[in-house]
Design a protein around this motif. Structure first.
Motif, mmCIF file in Angstrom:
data_model
loop_
_atom_site.group_PDB
_atom_site.id
_atom_site.type_symbol
_atom_site.label_atom_id
_atom_site.label_comp_id
_atom_site.label_asym_id
_atom_site.label_seq_id
_atom_site.Cartn_x
_atom_site.Cartn_y
_atom_site.Cartn_z
ATOM 1 N N GLU A 11 0.821 -1.209 0.000
ATOM 2 C CA GLU A 11 0.000 0.000 0.000
ATOM 3 C C GLU A 11 0.862 1.269 0.000
ATOM 4 O O GLU A 11 0.497 2.267 0.624
ATOM 5 C CB GLU A 11 -0.926 0.008 1.216
ATOM 6 N N ALA A 12 1.958 1.220 -0.734
ATOM 7 C CA ALA A 12 2.850 2.377 -0.772
ATOM 8 C C ALA A 12 2.106 3.637 -1.200
ATOM 9 O O ALA A 12 2.318 4.716 -0.646
ATOM 10 C CB ALA A 12 4.027 2.106 -1.705
ATOM 11 N N HIS A 13 1.229 3.524 -2.194
ATOM 12 C CA HIS A 13 0.530 4.693 -2.720
ATOM 13 C C HIS A 13 -0.897 4.826 -2.196
ATOM 14 O O HIS A 13 -1.473 5.911 -2.278
ATOM 15 C CB HIS A 13 0.501 4.642 -4.248
ATOM 16 N N SER A 14 -1.475 3.776 -1.688
ATOM 17 C CA SER A 14 -2.883 3.844 -1.281
ATOM 18 C C SER A 14 -3.071 4.196 0.185
ATOM 19 O O SER A 14 -4.093 4.788 0.556
ATOM 20 C CB SER A 14 -3.575 2.508 -1.578
ATOM 21 N N ILE A 15 -2.093 3.884 1.047
ATOM 22 C CA ILE A 15 -2.274 4.163 2.460
ATOM 23 C C ILE A 15 -2.286 5.675 2.693
ATOM 24 O O ILE A 15 -1.453 6.415 2.174
ATOM 25 C CB ILE A 15 -1.164 3.492 3.312
ATOM 26 N N GLY A 16 -3.258 6.145 3.424
ATOM 27 C CA GLY A 16 -3.402 7.559 3.687
ATOM 28 C C GLY A 16 -4.109 8.325 2.596
ATOM 29 O O GLY A 16 -4.553 9.457 2.817
ATOM 30 N N ALA A 17 -4.235 7.738 1.399
ATOM 31 C CA ALA A 17 -4.828 8.452 0.270
ATOM 32 C C ALA A 17 -6.210 7.937 -0.097
ATOM 33 O O ALA A 17 -6.977 8.660 -0.732
ATOM 34 C CB ALA A 17 -3.910 8.354 -0.951
ATOM 35 N N LEU A 18 -6.531 6.714 0.281
ATOM 36 C CA LEU A 18 -7.806 6.116 -0.106
ATOM 37 C C LEU A 18 -8.621 5.756 1.124
ATOM 38 O O LEU A 18 -8.078 5.512 2.207
ATOM 39 C CB LEU A 18 -7.577 4.861 -0.950
ATOM 40 N N GLY A 19 -9.931 5.696 0.933
ATOM 41 C CA GLY A 19 -10.826 5.311 2.004
ATOM 42 C C GLY A 19 -11.382 6.508 2.741
ATOM 43 O O GLY A 19 -10.720 7.552 2.830
ATOM 44 N N PRO A 20 -12.587 6.387 3.287
ATOM 45 C CA PRO A 20 -13.178 7.518 4.023
ATOM 46 C C PRO A 20 -12.378 7.923 5.239
ATOM 47 O O PRO A 20 -12.465 9.065 5.699
ATOM 48 C CB PRO A 20 -14.570 6.989 4.407
ATOM 49 N N HIS A 21 -11.568 7.000 5.794
ATOM 50 C CA HIS A 21 -10.722 7.308 6.946
ATOM 51 C C HIS A 21 -9.243 7.351 6.580
ATOM 52 O O HIS A 21 -8.385 7.438 7.463
ATOM 53 C CB HIS A 21 -10.933 6.268 8.048
ATOM 54 N N LEU B 239 -3.786 0.414 26.611
ATOM 55 C CA LEU B 239 -4.294 -0.862 26.150
ATOM 56 C C LEU B 239 -5.013 -0.711 24.823
ATOM 57 O O LEU B 239 -5.639 0.307 24.536
ATOM 58 C CB LEU B 239 -5.256 -1.455 27.187
ATOM 59 N N ASP B 240 -4.951 -1.743 23.998
ATOM 60 C CA ASP B 240 -5.561 -1.687 22.680
ATOM 61 C C ASP B 240 -7.077 -1.596 22.747
ATOM 62 O O ASP B 240 -7.706 -1.178 21.783
ATOM 63 C CB ASP B 240 -5.172 -2.922 21.867
ATOM 64 N N ASP B 241 -7.691 -2.015 23.884
ATOM 65 C CA ASP B 241 -9.153 -1.977 23.924
ATOM 66 C C ASP B 241 -9.677 -0.539 23.955
ATOM 67 O O ASP B 241 -10.870 -0.310 23.846
ATOM 68 C CB ASP B 241 -9.678 -2.770 25.124
ATOM 69 N N GLU B 242 -8.787 0.457 24.069
ATOM 70 C CA GLU B 242 -9.217 1.841 23.977
ATOM 71 C C GLU B 242 -9.407 2.263 22.526
ATOM 72 O O GLU B 242 -10.017 3.278 22.251
ATOM 73 C CB GLU B 242 -8.181 2.772 24.630
ATOM 74 N N TYR B 243 -8.871 1.491 21.605
ATOM 75 C CA TYR B 243 -8.924 1.864 20.209
ATOM 76 C C TYR B 243 -9.844 0.922 19.448
ATOM 77 O O TYR B 243 -9.757 -0.292 19.583
ATOM 78 C CB TYR B 243 -7.531 1.827 19.585
ATOM 79 N N HIS B 244 -10.717 1.491 18.651
ATOM 80 C CA HIS B 244 -11.619 0.713 17.823
ATOM 81 C C HIS B 244 -11.439 1.159 16.380
ATOM 82 O O HIS B 244 -11.796 2.279 16.011
ATOM 83 C CB HIS B 244 -13.072 0.899 18.267
ATOM 84 N N HIS B 245 -10.875 0.274 15.577
ATOM 85 C CA HIS B 245 -10.577 0.596 14.177
ATOM 86 C C HIS B 245 -11.869 0.816 13.395
ATOM 87 O O HIS B 245 -12.822 0.066 13.546
ATOM 88 C CB HIS B 245 -9.781 -0.558 13.560
ATOM 89 N N PRO B 246 -11.907 1.852 12.546
ATOM 90 C CA PRO B 246 -10.899 2.862 12.256
ATOM 91 C C PRO B 246 -11.184 4.194 12.934
ATOM 92 O O PRO B 246 -11.274 5.231 12.274
ATOM 93 C CB PRO B 246 -11.030 2.999 10.734
ATOM 94 N N GLY B 247 -11.333 4.170 14.220
ATOM 95 C CA GLY B 247 -11.664 5.375 14.958
ATOM 96 C C GLY B 247 -10.452 6.198 15.324
ATOM 97 O O GLY B 247 -9.324 5.922 14.892
ATOM 98 N N PRO B 248 -10.665 7.218 16.155
ATOM 99 C CA PRO B 248 -9.536 8.058 16.586
ATOM 100 C C PRO B 248 -8.595 7.305 17.515
ATOM 101 O O PRO B 248 -8.990 6.363 18.203
ATOM 102 C CB PRO B 248 -10.231 9.224 17.293
ATOM 103 N N ALA B 249 -7.347 7.729 17.530
ATOM 104 C CA ALA B 249 -6.346 7.097 18.386
ATOM 105 C C ALA B 249 -6.430 7.668 19.789
ATOM 106 O O ALA B 249 -6.750 8.848 19.969
ATOM 107 C CB ALA B 249 -4.948 7.333 17.817
ATOM 108 N N PRO B 250 -6.177 6.859 20.808
ATOM 109 C CA PRO B 250 -6.110 7.406 22.168
ATOM 110 C C PRO B 250 -5.017 8.456 22.272
ATOM 111 O O PRO B 250 -3.953 8.334 21.659
ATOM 112 C CB PRO B 250 -5.786 6.168 23.021
#
Length: 696
Positions: free
Chosen positions: A421-431, A533-544
């Motif tokens: 995903e060199a070119h698609s990460i950060g550029a595609l998707g609603p998030h 802890l990872d349970d604070e994060y729910h993909h693709p939501g905001p980061a703690p």
């Protein structure tokens, strides 16, 4: 070949007002602010005064061929210090300037021309990058040009090859000094054969003015070129001392984070103050500094995987970690258009490799049936493992991987899936989370996710993400781990800040507010603090908020994720508008409308250099990238536009108008019949319709 063609005056229109895109004289350079901070402060203050003095300010950055009233007396949007040094309202610091309290956002109203990021407050020029649920991905069918275009292209190469060999034959006898590096001498064989270097000497050298152009400053919305001339037909160059400001439609700055100011730049400056220059590249904690640990955890959250590791170079991420995934007795099935880093990594791994037709699921399934039934060559033993490698977004074609279909094949045939995903990460998707986000697929349905930080994040390096057992193995057996240099703290900080700006931060309460970067540094395998802890994060939501070191403080527009969402939607609109606009004008383009990479087919090699020159020498210079063999098939030479969230709708208008005029002169409009084409005025007028169209 002449080194510089005359200016195409036929393609320029009379200027309505002075253009910011002009060469800078030595006297102009001497009048610039003494530091970048001076310039940035002046620009911010001018914006503030313009907004307070005029309630009818435009809602976006003005067109590039116009200078604003605030900066009409300056060059390249640099404000002269006399305009603000003695302002009784603004006051001044010890340098005569008042630094801005916070960077501007896209939702503010601007009346000055911005070189790094074109601000736009109009919600009409927005589009969500998301594939319609349940709708199959349209198959991309490359369109062929008329036969006379193909015939003239083949004839052009034939003439080039014949005349090139004749010149080599005669030159070796009449001017042997120029060919001594290709001929045996003093008992030594030549390092390069004339056959291997023939393409470089006889084609690339003739077009070298298109490549490796020296630039200075930030490659943002615009770019500053160092002007040069060649007295010997591109064998060497001489700098003229002047500079040209051009609209930049050639950089992978998809979200516009390649900026010298703003929240991310402030965080990078703070990292330099904290870590110092002497520690850059140093290795702490057996190869990882504290920022490495934080970065890898944040990357894993961003892409929705269990764990991740980072590498200091994007190319090396593929070429050094693929050999740790497969070896002799394994099979790699690769898309025929996969990047050179993937090909190199597979080659040195020792695994067998088979290729399938680009994005052709029938070809892939047919190949899977064959290799599974036949097994290894000669022995017909079962393969140790089968790894299918594809790219999320193909950089030369602009096409998207048919991920839903590949995931279904994965369930059926039980292979491992590697997505670059060199070119698609950060550029595609609603998030902004890449192709899995774009198609609404759980990222953990993919075994290995690879990406780079050099595009959407404005940084450097790459990452590999997957389950923890896999990543732990790669840390030990990947060549980058023990041999490559670690990423520097400023680069890591840029990754953290830009990634957090896309994700947004979720406050973690009192516990999070008192956390420090040291609290996050826990030995691997031990229990981390509760707030991490990872349970604070729910993909693709905001980061703690605890995911970031406490000393990184992002402005509200970035930490809330509002600015990141706006940039994603602006990028999607710009990509679709340019893609559909070029097609309506009659050009042959490749790729998916959502792709920020928009290839425009030129075919004839002689037109590549001319297209580049005519774009660069317009009243508003436009810098483009032309691509030819061996990066593309021989007869599909192209210009590759790379749009960015930093571009405004008016910027895309400028590119479309230039292409429309130059396309008529160079005979490039072969996509649709003339009766079906739109005029450039109709394209510009119906920009919102084109930029928000779901048509593929």
């Amino acid at each position: 070949m002449p080194s510089k063609s005359p200016s195409p005056m036929a393609f320029t229109k009379p200027a309505q007002s002075p253009s910011i895109f002009k060469k800078r004289s030595a006297s102009a350079l001497s009048s610039l602010p003494a530091s970048a901070a001076s310039y940035l402060s002046a620009l911010s203050q001018a914006d503030a005064r313009a907004r307070s003095a005029n309630n009818n300010s435009p809602t976006s950055t003005p067109a590039l061929s116009l200078s604003s009233s605030i900066t009409s007396s300056s060059e390249d949007t640099i404000l002269h210090e006399d305009d603000y040094m003695n302002d009784p309202v603004l006051g001044s610091n010890k340098d005569g300037l008042l630094l801005p309290s916070r960077p501007p956002t896209s939702e503010q109203v601007f009346s000055t021309v911005h070189t790094e990021f074109g601000h736009c407050a109009s919600e009409e020029y927005r589009m969500t990058s998301q594939h319609p649920p349940g709708k199959p991905l349209a198959v991309h069918v490359p369109k062929d040009p008329p036969y006379y275009i193909l015939l003239s292209t083949y004839i052009s190469y034939l003439i080039l090859i014949v005349l090139g060999h004749v010149r080599d034959f005669v030159g070796k006898r009449l001017n042997p000094g120029s060919y001594k590096h290709l001929m045996p001498r003093d008992g030594y064989a030549p390092l390069n054969s004339d056959f291997d270097s023939f393409y470089t000497r006889r084609l690339k050298t003739r077009m070298d003015e298109c490549f490796s152009q020296p630039v200075t400053g930030v490659a943002g919305r615009t770019i500053l070129l160092l002007d040069r001339i060649s007295p010997d037909y591109n064998h060497s160059y001489v700098f003229t001392g002047s500079r040209t400001r051009a609209l930049n439609i050639s950089s992978y700055n998809y979200l516009g984070f390649a900026q010298a100011r703003g929240g991310c730049a402030d965080a990078v400056e703070e990292s330099i103050r904290r870590y110092g220059i002497s520690t850059l590249g140093s290795r702490l904690e057996a190869g990882n500094s504290d920022l490495h640990v934080v970065s890898e955890a944040l990357v894993a959250k961003f892409v929705g995987m269990e764990d991740a590791l980072i590498s200091s170079m994007g190319f090396a991420t593929n070429s050094t970690f693929i050999p740790a995934l497969v070896s002799k007795g394994c099979l790699v099935i690769s898309d025929e258009f996969n990047h050179a880093s993937i090909r190199f990594g597979v080659r040195i791994s020792g695994a067998n490799v088979r290729m399938f037709k680009h994005n052709d699921m029938k070809s892939l399934e047919s190949l899977l049936r064959e290799v599974i039934s036949q097994g290894q060559p000669k022995t017909h033993r079962p393969w140790k493992k089968i790894l299918v490698i594809v790219e999320g977004l193909y950089s030369m074609e602009g096409t998207l991987v048919n991920l839903p279909a590949i995931v279904e094949l994965k369930k059926k045939y039980k292979f491992y899936l590697f997505v670059d995903e060199a070119h698609s990460i950060g550029a595609l998707g609603p998030h902004g989370r890449g192709v899995a986000d774009y198609f609404g697929i759980n990222p953990r349905a993919i075994d290995i996710l690879m990406g780079t930080f050099t595009k959407s994040f404005g940084a450097a390096g790459g990452y590999i993400a997957g389950n923890k057992a896999l990543i732990d193995r790669l840390r030990v057996y990947g060549h980058s781990g023990p041999y490559a240099e670690a990423m520097t703290p400023p680069v890591l900080t840029q990754v953290i800040a830009s990634m957090a700006s896309i994700m947004g931060l979720k406050p973690s309460g009192a516990a999070g507010s008192g956390s420090t970067s040291e609290q996050l540094l826990v030995p691997r395998g031990s229990v981390p603090p509760a707030q991490a802890l990872d349970d604070e994060y729910h993909h693709p939501g905001p980061a703690p908020a605890s995911s970031l070191p406490a000393w990184i403080s992002l402005p509200a527009a970035l930490s809330s994720g509002a600015e990141g969402r706006t940039r994603l939607r602006r990028l999607a609109f710009n990509a679709r508008y340019l893609h559909h606009g070029l097609r309506k004008l009659g050009f042959i383009t490749y790729g998916h409308p959502t792709s920020p990479i928009v290839p425009l087919l030129i075919f004839n090699p002689g037109k590549m250099n001319m297209f580049h020159r005519l774009m660069k020498e317009r009243q508003t210079p436009i810098i483009v990238v032309v691509v030819a063999y061996p990066a593309t098939p021989l007869v599909t030479s192209r210009v590759r536009f790379c749009v960015s969230a930093a571009h405004t709708k008016e910027d895309v208008d400028t590119v479309l108008r230039a292409c429309d005029e130059i396309g008529d002169v160079l005979d490039l409009k072969h996509g649709i019949p003339k009766r079906e084409r739109w005029s450039i005025e109709e394209v510009v007028r119906r920009a919102v319709e084109l930029g928000t169209s779901e048509e593929e």
